[in-house]
Design an enzyme around this catalytic site. Structure first.
Site, mmCIF file in Angstrom:
data_model
loop_
_atom_site.group_PDB
_atom_site.id
_atom_site.type_symbol
_atom_site.label_atom_id
_atom_site.label_comp_id
_atom_site.label_asym_id
_atom_site.label_seq_id
_atom_site.Cartn_x
_atom_site.Cartn_y
_atom_site.Cartn_z
ATOM 1 N N LYS A 1 0.862 -1.185 0.000
ATOM 2 C CA LYS A 1 0.000 0.000 0.000
ATOM 3 C C LYS A 1 0.897 1.234 0.000
ATOM 4 O O LYS A 1 1.968 1.232 0.632
ATOM 5 C CB LYS A 1 -0.877 -0.030 1.255
ATOM 6 C CG LYS A 1 -1.962 1.036 1.304
ATOM 7 C CD LYS A 1 -2.849 0.848 2.548
ATOM 8 C CE LYS A 1 -3.964 1.865 2.628
ATOM 9 N NZ LYS A 1 -4.826 1.653 3.818
ATOM 10 N N SER B 1 -9.819 -0.774 7.031
ATOM 11 C CA SER B 1 -9.218 -0.533 5.720
ATOM 12 C C SER B 1 -8.498 -1.712 5.088
ATOM 13 O O SER B 1 -8.126 -1.651 3.924
ATOM 14 C CB SER B 1 -8.244 0.652 5.798
ATOM 15 O OG SER B 1 -8.971 1.857 5.794
ATOM 16 N N SER C 1 -9.646 1.616 2.913
ATOM 17 C CA SER C 1 -8.788 2.419 2.061
ATOM 18 C C SER C 1 -7.743 1.607 1.294
ATOM 19 O O SER C 1 -7.189 2.107 0.324
ATOM 20 C CB SER C 1 -8.066 3.468 2.907
ATOM 21 O OG SER C 1 -7.196 2.844 3.843
#
Ligand SMILES: [Zn+2]
Lengths: 487, 478
Positions: free
Chosen positions: A79, A178, A154
């Protein structure tokens, strides 16, 4: 079956048996990215050249007969809020669009030490604020199961990449759901470890007391393997837990006889999709059939958790994000004086959701409002924690849906922040109390994956891995592969 | 009207740890700009602080020495405000649970002992330094930031509003400084900014219980400016109150050159620091056993040392007080005495010649070119009668500049005292013969005339004649 559709543990077997090479595998996944990322848009930055060099190095080791670890030569994604030395780390924000960290996050160092291949940096909601990856400052990511829908967020880029075969594994970060919610939407496995189990050093902070890095993988086995690598105390993170890390693969046991599972009734909220509820109930029946004991329990403060979260997380964020001021790194818009520079830089480079949370948090901490908002939220957090403590006096794990619905359409909730926030209603209490939880596929509704959340006691990763593994071994949900519209 | 002056001091002191409070960077002063930095103290995205245990130890030491209670559970908080010398735009400090609370310090002013209560002591990080392109902030079109000082550990020591005059403020500050030096936790160099002070000042009519409105004076960066700044501010507030006006609660800055305080920001413009518990650090848990151990191993502090100097060497309270007000001076004294210097003579020289020279050059005793050993050798020459006290001052002057030993200088310059009576008699007689008028004056009862004759003898011997012998022999012959 194409190489990119396998799991890491399967690919590891092929690598050490010299059926395939790491370069071959990496090229296969890079080819998959070339083919589908124009539709999925999972990556912000690709590091194809260094990935091939890493793969080459692993091949040399295997040729020399050296023992290699499970993730060696297996391509994955990070990420884009996990700092990588010499590689852009943007948090999907214009304010960090050109930021190249001079150091590696601890997890990045650990993965490098295991010779994992890094394909690039995955898209996300800006600064991890959001549940759809539509808040990326660059572009939204699409759900590989239906490109019209969001991948969740996210960590949407990480989950979509794994689901689409653009990465065999990925790391995400989870502040309010997330990792788990996008894993549920994309039909993959996402694990949020106990707060402090994985070092946060090098994870760009959103809400420091809630953030935690964790794996997103195709199955529970890979989740355990990645956990083995990234977990552990780190002297650079004062909040990391200083106890030994068990071998999580020892919990990959297809047996839950006598496991006490609790179903907190408060999690079945209004607005929950009937298909989702049905899938969870069916899963519970199945777990009971496999030998688990089932009990409905009450966690009375659940309904306040969401509000508390939206005080605490923005409050911390308002302070964490203050450093993006254009002074010594990141985006800068010149002004006539320093205040104007601050205002122009931050107004121009932060997206709407980030601004909303900074304002919310600033307000909650302001004198005159602190007691009524921030302090009250901390008290609620304590009560939510107590709910978990009491629940775990009665049961070993809790089972809930990961999200109230399956993936929604792009744009559907962008103008309704509250509706968007409600997608995290089942995952947020877990972060507030710091316990671990895993989301695994447990069915489909109208062709879209449904996720089941298994929550464990503090440092109870082994138990949730065993429960998840047992469920997985008795079902085929994880074996389906997102079609991306292919026949 | 005659007002009661109410002052509280906030003292900020840099701790002399080798590394910064939350990272491993050096705290060395005067390094090239932006060389003592790393991702952590630069506040780059993703970094986390780790507390330097030495800072906690130093804070506990200071707390114990200032008679504080050490809290078993304290924590760090973030103080949020935007300023370009603050890379994270928050300062990691301690808010509601500081490391030490409820202390006190006894000071002496005008021969009286007074207790100043200490509210709290907390740990925090220092900010960086702005370097403006122009001569002043307003004439600069840009500024650069030096982050070397960012993250240097600070202690803030906050007093109760118990101070009643500028002299008391100064005495309190001097004593706190002395204690920190004795503890060896801070260099306390005001000129390098390692000791800084803010003063909260208000006035109220005598007998009134309620406090008046206060002004906070910042930028008091020397003992002199603490005293002058407070004196100025008191007069300013007196004039406002006498004119029937009201003091505005505000932050003011002391302008050393103009000798005035000027408004910086009003209460309305005051920062709302939006304190937040620092989520990246765990609470500081201090075991009472650790406090007990630190207390047991505390070094000798100024009060105890002063008492020792009085008891062991018979120094007056005043002299002992002056010598022990600085650890370095007291160390110099002790080393001199250990070199067989006579304690009282050493004390006189320290407070006299040594201190005079240090002051005129604006240096501290740590940079004194004459070592304790060299000083005691000089004093030994006086004791033996090799040189007179007066010549010794000349020799000291020479030692100061040339750094040579006293004996070498005395030999080189032929400064050995003349104590041979026949040699002195010859000179006495020649001076008497050459100055008949002065001799007549003396005999006529003008006692002063003898001074002139002594002067002439000393002139001829370049001051080397033994003054006692000159006096005796001269009077005999008159
Ligand atoms: Zn540093």
């Amino acid at each position: 079956m194409e190489l990119f559709k396998h799991t890491a543990s399967q690919l590891h077997e092929k690598l050490v048996a010299k059926e395939i090479s790491a370069v071959e595998l990496t090229k296969a996944v890079l080819g998959r990215i070339d083919a589908v990322d124009k539709d999925v848009q999972a990556y912000i930055t690709r590091t194809s050249e260094t990935a091939l060099a890493q793969a080459q190095a692993v091949d040399s080791k295997i040729q020399r007969g050296e023992k290699v670890s499970v993730l060696a030569g297996i391509p994955g994604a990070l990420k884009d809020n996990i700092c990588t030395k010499g590689i852009k780390t943007t948090c999907a924000s214009k304010i960090l669009a050109t930021f190249v960290p001079p150091y590696d996050a601890t997890v990045a160092e650990k993965l490098a030490a295991e010779d994992a291949v890094i394909l690039g940096k995955a898209n996300m909601d800006e600064f991890a604020m959001g549940g759809s990856t539509e808040n990326s400052g660059f572009f939204p990511t699409h759900n590989p199961w239906n490109l019209e829908t969001v991948p969740g967020g996210s960590s949407g880029g990480s989950a979509a990449a794994v689901a689409a075969g653009e990465a065999i594994w990925a790391l995400g970060s989870d502040t309010g759901g997330s990792i788990r919610q996008p894993a549920a939407y994309c039909g993959v496995v996402g694990l949020k470890p106990t707060y402090g189990r994985v070092s946060r050093y090098g994870l760009v902070a959103y809400a420091s007391s809630l953030d935690q890095i964790g794996p997103i993988t195709r199955d529970v086995t890979d989740s355990a393997h990645v956990m083995n690598i990234i977990s552990g105390y780190d002297a650079k993170d004062s909040t990391s837990i200083n106890t030994g890390v068990p071998d999580y693969t020892k919990s990959l046991v297809n047996n839950i006889k006598g496991l006490k599972i609790g179903l907190p009734k408060e999690y079945f909220v209004a607005g929950m999709d009937a298909e989702v509820e049905r899938a969870i109930n069916k899963a519970i029946e199945q777990l009971v059939a496999l030998g688990a004991e089932y009990k409905e329990i009450s966690m009375p403060h659940t309904e306040y958790a969401l509000s508390a979260y939206y005080m605490i997380a923005p409050a911390e964020a308002s302070s964490n994000l203050a450093r993006y001021d254009g002074v010594s790194f990141g985006h800068r818009v010149e002004g006539n004086d320093i205040i104007e520079m601050y205002k122009k830089t931050r107004s121009e480079a932060f997206g709407a959701e980030v601004k909303r949370r900074i304002m919310l948090g600033t307000y909650a901490l302001s004198s005159g409002y602190y007691d009524a908002y921030y302090l009250k939220a901390l008290k609620v957090r304590t009560l939510v924690k107590q709910d978990f403590d009491k629940a775990f006096e009665q049961v070993d794990v809790l089972i809930t849906p990961t999200a109230p619905t399956t993936a929604f359409k792009l744009g559907e909730k962008t103008n309704d922040p509250l509706a968007m926030y409600l997608q995290d209603v089942c995952t947020i209490p877990v972060n507030l109390s710091g316990v671990p939880a895993i989301s695994i596929p447990c069915g489909f509704a109208a062709g879209m994956p449904i996720g089941m959340q298994i929550i464990g006691k503090p440092l109870g990763e082994e138990t949730i891995i065993r429960a998840a593994y047992t469920f997985e071994q008795n079902n085929d949900y994880h074996k389906g592969f997102a079609t991306l519209g292919e026949v | 009207m005659d007002y009661e002056i109410v002052i509280g001091l906030e003292i900020h002191t840099e701790l002399k740890t080798n590394s910064k409070i939350f990272c491993g960077c050096s705290t060395k002063f005067g390094s090239e700009q932006n060389t003592n930095v790393c991702p952590v103290c630069l506040g780059l995205p993703g970094v986390l602080p780790v507390i330097n245990e030495k800072v906690v130890e130093f804070a506990i030491k200071a707390g114990v020495a200032l008679n504080c209670e050490i809290l078993p559970f304290s924590k760090f908080d973030r103080k949020n405000y935007y300023y370009p010398d603050l890379p994270k735009n928050f300062q990691t400090s301690q808010y509601d649970l500081p490391i030490a609370v409820n202390g006190h310090l006894d000071i002496e002013v005008n021969g009286e002992t007074k207790r100043i209560n200490i509210t709290r002591i907390h740990m925090e990080e220092d900010a960086g330094k702005l370097v403006h392109s122009g001569a002043t902030i307003s004439s600069s079109d840009s500024a650069l930031v030096d982050y070397n000082r960012t993250g240097v550990p600070l202690l803030e020591i906050v007093s109760e509003p118990d101070i009643r005059s500028a002299e008391e403020a100064r005495a309190y500050l001097e004593k706190v400084k002395a204690i920190l030096e004795y503890l060896d936790v801070s260099d306390c160099k005001m000129e390098e900014g390692s000791l800084r002070c803010d003063a909260n000042i208000s006035l109220r009519p005598h007998g009134q219980a309620a406090l008046g409105t206060k002004a906070e004076i910042k930028n008091l960066n020397s003992f002199r400016s603490v005293q002058r700044g407070i004196e100025y501010e008191v007069i300013r507030q007196e004039e406002i109150l006498d004119d029937g006006g009201r003091v505005i609660q505000e932050t003011r800055t002391w302008d050393e050159n103009k000798g005035i305080t000027a408004s910086m920001r009003s209460k309305e413009q005051a920062h709302d620091y939006r304190y937040l518990p620092e989520p990246d650090l765990v609470p500081i848990v201090v075991d009472p056993a650790r406090v007990a151990e630190i207390r047991a191993n505390l070094p000798e502090l100024p009060d105890a040392r002063r008492q020792r100097l009085m008891n062991d060497y018979g120094l007056s309270e005043y002299d002992a007080g002056i010598i022990t007000s600085s650890k370095a001076v007291a160390d110099y004294f002790d080393q001199s005495v250990q070199n067989n210097g006579d304690a009282k003579v050493v004390a006189n020289w320290l407070m006299g010649e040594v201190s005079k020279h240090l002051n005129s050059e604006g240096i501290t005793i740590l940079d004194c070119p004459v070592s304790p050993k060299q000083l005691t050798e000089l004093l030994a020459l006086i004791e033996k009668g090799t040189i007179s006290n007066k010549i010794a001052k000349t020799v000291f002057e020479e030692m100061w500049t040339s750094r040579k030993d006293a004996e070498v200088i005395v030999k080189e310059k032929g400064l050995v005292q003349i104590s041979d009576s026949s040699e002195i008699v010859a000179i006495v007689e020649s001076v008497i013969a050459a100055n008949p008028q002065s001799v007549a004056d003396f005999k006529a009862g003008k006692d002063k005339a003898i001074g002139f004759l002594v002067g002439q003898i000393m002139k001829q011997t370049k001051g080397r004649a033994n003054p006692d012998m000159v006096n005796t022999l001269l009077r005999e012959r008159l």
